[in-house]
Write a protein that holds these residues in place. Structure first.
Motif, PDB file in Angstrom:
ATOM      1  N   ILE A 103       0.880  -1.164   0.000  1.00 46.93           N
ATOM      2  CA  ILE A 103       0.000   0.000   0.000  1.00 46.93           C
ATOM      3  C   ILE A 103       0.920   1.217   0.000  1.00 46.93           C
ATOM      4  N   ALA A 104       0.732   2.118  -0.957  1.00 42.11           N
ATOM      5  CA  ALA A 104       1.535   3.343  -1.028  1.00 42.11           C
ATOM      6  C   ALA A 104       0.593   4.536  -1.005  1.00 42.11           C
ATOM      7  N   TRP A 105       1.037   5.627  -0.379  1.00 43.61           N
ATOM      8  CA  TRP A 105       0.187   6.814  -0.257  1.00 43.61           C
ATOM      9  C   TRP A 105       1.017   8.082  -0.350  1.00 43.61           C
ATOM     10  N   ASN A 106       0.318   9.170  -0.654  1.00 42.84           N
ATOM     11  CA  ASN A 106       0.880  10.525  -0.671  1.00 42.84           C
ATOM     12  C   ASN A 106      -0.107  11.439   0.024  1.00 42.84           C
ATOM     13  N   SER A 107       0.397  12.469   0.675  1.00 39.17           N
ATOM     14  CA  SER A 107      -0.502  13.474   1.233  1.00 39.17           C
ATOM     15  C   SER A 107      -1.098  14.292   0.090  1.00 39.17           C
ATOM     16  N   VAL A 108      -2.248  14.870   0.374  1.00 39.73           N
ATOM     17  CA  VAL A 108      -2.945  15.684  -0.609  1.00 39.73           C
ATOM     18  C   VAL A 108      -3.014  17.092  -0.034  1.00 39.73           C
ATOM     19  N   GLY A 109      -2.292  18.027  -0.647  1.00 40.18           N
ATOM     20  CA  GLY A 109      -2.271  19.400  -0.153  1.00 40.18           C
ATOM     21  C   GLY A 109      -1.586  19.496   1.200  1.00 40.18           C
ATOM     22  N   GLY A 110      -1.243  20.662   1.605  1.00 45.67           N
ATOM     23  CA  GLY A 110      -0.689  20.911   2.939  1.00 45.67           C
ATOM     24  C   GLY A 110       0.578  20.154   3.260  1.00 45.67           C
ATOM     25  N   GLU A 111       0.459  19.150   4.089  1.00 41.86           N
ATOM     26  CA  GLU A 111       1.615  18.383   4.570  1.00 41.86           C
ATOM     27  C   GLU A 111       2.337  17.678   3.422  1.00 41.86           C
ATOM     28  N   ASN A 112       3.666  17.565   3.550  1.00 41.14           N
ATOM     29  CA  ASN A 112       4.460  16.814   2.586  1.00 41.14           C
ATOM     30  C   ASN A 112       4.774  15.473   3.242  1.00 41.14           C
ATOM     31  N   HIS A 113       4.032  14.443   2.835  1.00 45.81           N
ATOM     32  CA  HIS A 113       4.060  13.169   3.538  1.00 45.81           C
ATOM     33  C   HIS A 113       3.782  12.063   2.527  1.00 45.81           C
ATOM     34  N   ALA A 114       4.571  10.994   2.527  1.00 44.10           N
ATOM     35  CA  ALA A 114       4.346   9.864   1.626  1.00 44.10           C
ATOM     36  C   ALA A 114       4.914   8.617   2.278  1.00 44.10           C
ATOM     37  N   GLY A 115       4.456   7.473   1.823  1.00 48.03           N
ATOM     38  CA  GLY A 115       4.989   6.245   2.383  1.00 48.03           C
ATOM     39  C   GLY A 115       4.538   5.022   1.627  1.00 48.03           C
ATOM     40  N   VAL A 116       5.112   3.901   2.029  1.00 42.91           N
ATOM     41  CA  VAL A 116       4.738   2.606   1.479  1.00 42.91           C
ATOM     42  C   VAL A 116       4.916   1.563   2.570  1.00 42.91           C
ATOM     43  N   VAL A 117       3.968   0.639   2.628  1.00 42.17           N
ATOM     44  CA  VAL A 117       4.087  -0.507   3.521  1.00 42.17           C
ATOM     45  C   VAL A 117       3.995  -1.744   2.638  1.00 42.17           C
ATOM     46  N   THR A 118       4.924  -2.681   2.844  1.00 38.48           N
ATOM     47  CA  THR A 118       4.925  -3.905   2.061  1.00 38.48           C
ATOM     48  C   THR A 118       4.775  -5.099   2.998  1.00 38.48           C
ATOM     49  N   PHE A 119       4.195  -6.157   2.451  1.00 40.92           N
ATOM     50  CA  PHE A 119       3.893  -7.369   3.207  1.00 40.92           C
ATOM     51  C   PHE A 119       4.587  -8.535   2.518  1.00 40.92           C
ATOM     52  N   HIS A 120       5.318  -9.325   3.298  1.00 40.26           N
ATOM     53  CA  HIS A 120       6.114 -10.423   2.750  1.00 40.26           C
ATOM     54  C   HIS A 120       5.764 -11.709   3.493  1.00 40.26           C
ATOM     55  N   ARG A 121       5.335 -12.722   2.754  1.00 39.37           N
ATOM     56  CA  ARG A 121       5.000 -14.009   3.352  1.00 39.37           C
ATOM     57  C   ARG A 121       6.291 -14.739   3.718  1.00 39.37           C
ATOM     58  N   LEU A 122       6.472 -15.018   5.005  1.00 41.02           N
ATOM     59  CA  LEU A 122       7.640 -15.786   5.449  1.00 41.02           C
ATOM     60  C   LEU A 122       7.320 -17.273   5.449  1.00 41.02           C
ATOM     61  N   ASP A 123       6.128 -17.631   5.895  1.00 39.29           N
ATOM     62  CA  ASP A 123       5.575 -18.974   5.789  1.00 39.29           C
ATOM     63  C   ASP A 123       4.076 -18.844   6.024  1.00 39.29           C
ATOM     64  N   ASP A 124       3.372 -19.951   6.161  1.00 38.79           N
ATOM     65  CA  ASP A 124       1.904 -19.890   6.267  1.00 38.79           C
ATOM     66  C   ASP A 124       1.418 -19.039   7.436  1.00 38.79           C
ATOM     67  N   ASP A 125       2.203 -18.946   8.493  1.00 36.64           N
ATOM     68  CA  ASP A 125       1.762 -18.262   9.709  1.00 36.64           C
ATOM     69  C   ASP A 125       2.656 -17.110  10.144  1.00 36.64           C
ATOM     70  N   ARG A 126       3.514 -16.613   9.245  1.00 37.23           N
ATOM     71  CA  ARG A 126       4.402 -15.497   9.601  1.00 37.23           C
ATOM     72  C   ARG A 126       4.512 -14.532   8.437  1.00 37.23           C
ATOM     73  N   THR A 127       4.488 -13.241   8.796  1.00 36.85           N
ATOM     74  CA  THR A 127       4.515 -12.169   7.796  1.00 36.85           C
ATOM     75  C   THR A 127       5.520 -11.107   8.206  1.00 36.85           C
ATOM     76  N   ARG A 128       6.284 -10.631   7.257  1.00 34.31           N
ATOM     77  CA  ARG A 128       7.177  -9.487   7.486  1.00 34.31           C
ATOM     78  C   ARG A 128       6.492  -8.233   6.934  1.00 34.31           C
ATOM     79  N   VAL A 129       6.447  -7.197   7.775  1.00 30.28           N
ATOM     80  CA  VAL A 129       5.883  -5.910   7.384  1.00 30.28           C
ATOM     81  C   VAL A 129       7.031  -4.900   7.356  1.00 30.28           C
ATOM     82  N   SER A 130       7.178  -4.216   6.227  1.00 29.39           N
ATOM     83  CA  SER A 130       8.205  -3.181   6.085  1.00 29.39           C
ATOM     84  C   SER A 130       7.508  -1.863   5.770  1.00 29.39           C
ATOM     85  N   LEU A 131       7.901  -0.833   6.513  1.00 27.88           N
ATOM     86  CA  LEU A 131       7.282   0.480   6.378  1.00 27.88           C
ATOM     87  C   LEU A 131       8.351   1.517   6.066  1.00 27.88           C
TER      88      LEU A 131
END
Length: 157
Positions: free
Chosen positions: A71-99
């Protein structure tokens, strides 16, 4: 521009973790300083934050979203803010989240906080609270599995 990155492994399936992240209105449960997030449309949110005594409001637009991936986003007007969060399957029951979060500090307090990497520490804490929430609950409270393709840039890509 200040950039903050953080990664955490969560003992929950990728779909469960991703689904919960799409519930933006629950962010105040684990993100300190976030007072309220209102979902205005599938791709637009309104944020009210209070960090170090500084109150701000801004809108953020999701510019790219792919279920169980990013999921990636940018601010709209005003604040200068952006980001991305990624999700990585490690196995059936574990996930890595990177922000990754890019923002423009304003004023002396925010510039000092960025210089001292206070924002890095806070993002790490917020991700740890998200991990605790996911591992304690074991389920998501909702989901939005829509797909948002990134608009072509000026080169047509």
């Amino acid at each position: 521009m200040s950039t903050v990155t953080s990664t955490i492994d969560i003992d929950a399936p990728i779909t469960t973790v991703y689904n919960q992240w799409t519930q933006f209105e629950t962010f105040p449960q684990f993100m300190s300083g976030v007072e309220q997030v209102r979902q205005l449309s599938d791709t637009l949110t309104h944020w009210e934050v209070s960090i170090a005594g500084v109150d701000r409001e801004f809108d953020a637009e999701i510019v790219e979203q792919h279920p169980d991936e990013r999921i990636a986003w940018n601010s709209v007007g005003g604040e200068n803010h952006a980001g991305v969060v990624t999700f990585h399957r490690l196995d059936d029951d574990r996930t890595r989240v990177s922000l990754q979060l890019d923002w423009e500090p304003q004023g002396a307090v925010e510039h000092l906080g960025a210089l001292l990497q206070v924002d890095d520490i806070q993002i790490d804490r917020d991700l740890h609270r998200f991990k605790e929430l996911m591992e304690e609950n074991g389920f998501e409270t909702g989901a939005w599995r829509g797909d948002v393709d990134r608009a072509p840039d000026a080169t047509g890509r």
